[in-house]
Design a protein around this motif. Structure first.
Motif, PDB file in Angstrom:
ATOM      1  N   LEU A 182       0.833  -1.206   0.000  1.00  0.00           N
ATOM      2  CA  LEU A 182       0.000   0.000   0.000  1.00  0.00           C
ATOM      3  C   LEU A 182       0.867   1.256   0.000  1.00  0.00           C
ATOM      4  CD1 LEU A 182      -2.874   1.248   0.315  1.00  0.00           C
ATOM      5  CD2 LEU A 182      -2.474   1.164   2.784  1.00  0.00           C
ATOM      6  N   PHE A 183       1.855   1.318   0.894  1.00  0.00           N
ATOM      7  CA  PHE A 183       2.696   2.508   0.979  1.00  0.00           C
ATOM      8  C   PHE A 183       3.603   2.648  -0.240  1.00  0.00           C
ATOM      9  CE2 PHE A 183       1.617   2.140   5.562  1.00  0.00           C
ATOM     10  CZ  PHE A 183       0.913   3.324   5.643  1.00  0.00           C
ATOM     11  N   LEU A 184       4.079   1.541  -0.805  1.00  0.00           N
ATOM     12  CA  LEU A 184       4.841   1.627  -2.058  1.00  0.00           C
ATOM     13  C   LEU A 184       3.971   2.209  -3.169  1.00  0.00           C
ATOM     14  CD1 LEU A 184       6.838  -1.720  -2.042  1.00  0.00           C
ATOM     15  CD2 LEU A 184       7.793   0.584  -1.988  1.00  0.00           C
ATOM     16  N   GLY A 185       2.712   1.801  -3.220  1.00  0.00           N
ATOM     17  CA  GLY A 185       1.786   2.359  -4.209  1.00  0.00           C
ATOM     18  C   GLY A 185       1.603   3.859  -4.029  1.00  0.00           C
ATOM     19  N   PHE A 186       1.454   4.298  -2.780  1.00  0.00           N
ATOM     20  CA  PHE A 186       1.332   5.733  -2.516  1.00  0.00           C
ATOM     21  C   PHE A 186       2.589   6.484  -2.955  1.00  0.00           C
ATOM     22  CE2 PHE A 186      -1.770   4.892   1.201  1.00  0.00           C
ATOM     23  CZ  PHE A 186      -2.861   5.008   0.359  1.00  0.00           C
ATOM     24  N   MET A 187       3.754   5.904  -2.697  1.00  0.00           N
ATOM     25  CA  MET A 187       5.004   6.562  -3.087  1.00  0.00           C
ATOM     26  C   MET A 187       5.133   6.642  -4.604  1.00  0.00           C
ATOM     27  SD  MET A 187       7.800   5.379  -0.194  1.00  0.00           S
ATOM     28  CE  MET A 187       7.640   3.632  -0.442  1.00  0.00           C
ATOM     29  N   ILE A 188       4.733   5.584  -5.310  1.00  0.00           N
ATOM     30  CA  ILE A 188       4.778   5.601  -6.778  1.00  0.00           C
ATOM     31  C   ILE A 188       3.807   6.642  -7.320  1.00  0.00           C
ATOM     32  CG2 ILE A 188       4.174   4.265  -8.839  1.00  0.00           C
ATOM     33  CD1 ILE A 188       5.373   1.806  -7.361  1.00  0.00           C
ATOM     34  N   GLN A 189       2.607   6.689  -6.760  1.00  0.00           N
ATOM     35  CA  GLN A 189       1.631   7.680  -7.209  1.00  0.00           C
ATOM     36  C   GLN A 189       2.158   9.094  -6.960  1.00  0.00           C
ATOM     37  OE1 GLN A 189      -2.262   7.522  -5.397  1.00  0.00           O
ATOM     38  NE2 GLN A 189      -3.169   8.551  -7.151  1.00  0.00           N
ATOM     39  N   ASP A 190       2.769   9.322  -5.820  1.00  0.00           N
ATOM     40  CA  ASP A 190       3.320  10.640  -5.505  1.00  0.00           C
ATOM     41  C   ASP A 190       4.428  11.016  -6.491  1.00  0.00           C
ATOM     42  OD1 ASP A 190       3.472  12.973  -3.723  1.00  0.00           O
ATOM     43  OD2 ASP A 190       5.435  12.153  -3.156  1.00  0.00           O
ATOM     44  N   ALA A 191       5.317  10.053  -6.789  1.00  0.00           N
ATOM     45  CA  ALA A 191       6.417  10.320  -7.729  1.00  0.00           C
ATOM     46  C   ALA A 191       5.879  10.621  -9.129  1.00  0.00           C
ATOM     47  CB  ALA A 191       7.373   9.139  -7.774  1.00  0.00           C
ATOM     48  N   LEU A 192       4.909   9.841  -9.582  1.00  0.00           N
ATOM     49  CA  LEU A 192       4.351  10.065 -10.923  1.00  0.00           C
ATOM     50  C   LEU A 192       3.565  11.370 -10.988  1.00  0.00           C
ATOM     51  CD1 LEU A 192       3.216   6.452 -11.915  1.00  0.00           C
ATOM     52  CD2 LEU A 192       5.189   7.740 -12.768  1.00  0.00           C
ATOM     53  N   THR A 193       2.869  11.709  -9.912  1.00  0.00           N
ATOM     54  CA  THR A 193       2.131  12.974  -9.879  1.00  0.00           C
ATOM     55  C   THR A 193       3.100  14.149  -9.992  1.00  0.00           C
ATOM     56  OG1 THR A 193       0.338  12.025  -8.579  1.00  0.00           O
ATOM     57  CG2 THR A 193       0.566  14.413  -8.495  1.00  0.00           C
ATOM     58  N   GLY A 194       4.266  14.027  -9.388  1.00  0.00           N
ATOM     59  CA  GLY A 194       5.274  15.076  -9.474  1.00  0.00           C
ATOM     60  C   GLY A 194       5.757  15.313 -10.897  1.00  0.00           C
ATOM     61  N   VAL A 195       5.711  14.281 -11.732  1.00  0.00           N
ATOM     62  CA  VAL A 195       6.170  14.389 -13.122  1.00  0.00           C
ATOM     63  C   VAL A 195       5.005  14.678 -14.063  1.00  0.00           C
ATOM     64  CG1 VAL A 195       7.230  13.109 -15.025  1.00  0.00           C
ATOM     65  CG2 VAL A 195       8.125  12.856 -12.719  1.00  0.00           C
ATOM     66  N   LEU A 196       3.883  13.997 -13.870  1.00  0.00           N
ATOM     67  CA  LEU A 196       2.768  14.057 -14.814  1.00  0.00           C
ATOM     68  C   LEU A 196       1.641  14.995 -14.399  1.00  0.00           C
ATOM     69  CD1 LEU A 196       2.444  10.210 -15.405  1.00  0.00           C
ATOM     70  CD2 LEU A 196       3.628  11.867 -16.864  1.00  0.00           C
ATOM     71  N   GLY A 197       1.611  15.396 -13.160  1.00  0.00           N
ATOM     72  CA  GLY A 197       0.467  16.136 -12.642  1.00  0.00           C
ATOM     73  C   GLY A 197      -0.569  15.146 -12.124  1.00  0.00           C
ATOM     74  N   ASP A 198      -1.721  15.669 -11.721  1.00  0.00           N
ATOM     75  CA  ASP A 198      -2.761  14.815 -11.146  1.00  0.00           C
ATOM     76  C   ASP A 198      -3.291  13.811 -12.170  1.00  0.00           C
ATOM     77  OD1 ASP A 198      -2.632  15.958  -8.654  1.00  0.00           O
ATOM     78  OD2 ASP A 198      -4.186  17.445  -9.070  1.00  0.00           O
ATOM     79  N   PHE A 199      -3.567  12.611 -11.702  1.00  0.00           N
ATOM     80  CA  PHE A 199      -4.147  11.557 -12.540  1.00  0.00           C
ATOM     81  C   PHE A 199      -4.791  10.535 -11.614  1.00  0.00           C
ATOM     82  CE2 PHE A 199      -0.031  10.076 -11.321  1.00  0.00           C
ATOM     83  CZ  PHE A 199      -0.176   8.697 -11.134  1.00  0.00           C
ATOM     84  N   ASP A 200      -5.639   9.688 -12.188  1.00  0.00           N
ATOM     85  CA  ASP A 200      -6.271   8.623 -11.411  1.00  0.00           C
ATOM     86  C   ASP A 200      -5.382   7.391 -11.406  1.00  0.00           C
ATOM     87  OD1 ASP A 200      -8.566   9.986 -10.713  1.00  0.00           O
ATOM     88  OD2 ASP A 200      -9.632   9.403 -12.526  1.00  0.00           O
ATOM     89  N   MET A 201      -5.247   6.783 -10.248  1.00  0.00           N
ATOM     90  CA  MET A 201      -4.520   5.527 -10.115  1.00  0.00           C
ATOM     91  C   MET A 201      -5.337   4.670  -9.165  1.00  0.00           C
ATOM     92  SD  MET A 201      -0.534   4.983  -9.157  1.00  0.00           S
ATOM     93  CE  MET A 201      -0.151   3.738  -7.946  1.00  0.00           C
ATOM     94  N   GLU A 202      -6.036   3.682  -9.708  1.00  0.00           N
ATOM     95  CA  GLU A 202      -6.900   2.831  -8.901  1.00  0.00           C
ATOM     96  C   GLU A 202      -6.260   1.476  -8.680  1.00  0.00           C
ATOM     97  OE1 GLU A 202     -10.970   2.504 -10.220  1.00  0.00           O
ATOM     98  OE2 GLU A 202     -10.839   4.456 -11.207  1.00  0.00           O
ATOM     99  N   LEU A 203      -6.486   0.929  -7.504  1.00  0.00           N
ATOM    100  CA  LEU A 203      -6.019  -0.419  -7.193  1.00  0.00           C
ATOM    101  C   LEU A 203      -6.999  -1.417  -7.789  1.00  0.00           C
ATOM    102  CD1 LEU A 203      -4.202  -2.421  -5.588  1.00  0.00           C
ATOM    103  CD2 LEU A 203      -5.797  -2.127  -3.677  1.00  0.00           C
TER     104      LEU A 203
END
Length: 177
Positions: A91-112
């Motif tokens: 779960l926390f790895l997923g949050f970290m990946i989403q945070d890293a990608l948001t920093g590059v791509l901007g906001d987006f949806d990432m669903e489990l």
């Protein structure tokens, strides 16, 4: 990147699109599970009957009939804590990946789509009998019947086959066999 879709109906239900980016995390409980397994082996060895030859494969049974309740509870606690730690780790790895990608791509949806642990023990009734299933390095692949009452009842359980740096990963649907 989703390169190919072989089952469009299931892919559509799971919101998988060709060309989309998909993130597959392959992580567990780190050393917590390993140490929990060592603890469980020691628990089982401690209550093993004296004078009975030890199993050559070093797999010791543990009675669940109430004759060793303290050992049984310690065994299940260690197993459950390891599984819970593995879930939290993913779960926390997923949050970290989403945070890293948001920093590059901007906001987006990432669903489990699904969390598929691959090292755990659970109780299951089969033909009216109680069994304990231990998955070591393999996730479940429940079919439609086994997934009844869940959002995967019409397609089967999601099964992830992780690739390597040089080979593809696959997202499959369980057939129950």
């Amino acid at each position: 990147r989703v390169a190919e879709i072989y089952d469009g109906q299931t892919a559509n239900a799971w919101k998988i699109r060709k060309g989309a980016v998909a993130v597959m995390l392959h992580a567990g409980s780190l050393m917590i599970g390993h140490h929990g397994g060592l603890l469980n082996r020691r628990i089982c060895q401690e209550i093993y009957p004296a004078g009975v030859p030890h199993p050559e494969n070093k797999i010791y049974p543990i009675p669940e009939d109430g004759t060793a309740p303290e050992a049984w509870n310690r065994f299940w606690s260690a197993s459950g804590n390891s599984a819970n730690f593995g879930f939290a780790n993913r779960l926390f790895l997923g949050f970290m990946i989403q945070d890293a990608l948001t920093g590059v791509l901007g906001d987006f949806d990432m669903e489990l789509l699904y969390d598929a642990p691959h090292n755990y023990i659970w109780e299951k009734r089969i033909g009216g009998e109680k069994y304990y299933i231990h998955r070591k390095g393999a996730c479940c692949a429940g079919g439609c019947g086994e997934m009844e009452g869940t959002e995967f009842a019409c397609y089967g359980e999601p099964v992830m086959i992780p690739g390597t740096m040089g080979s593809s990963s696959y997202l499959l649907r369980g057939m129950g066999n």
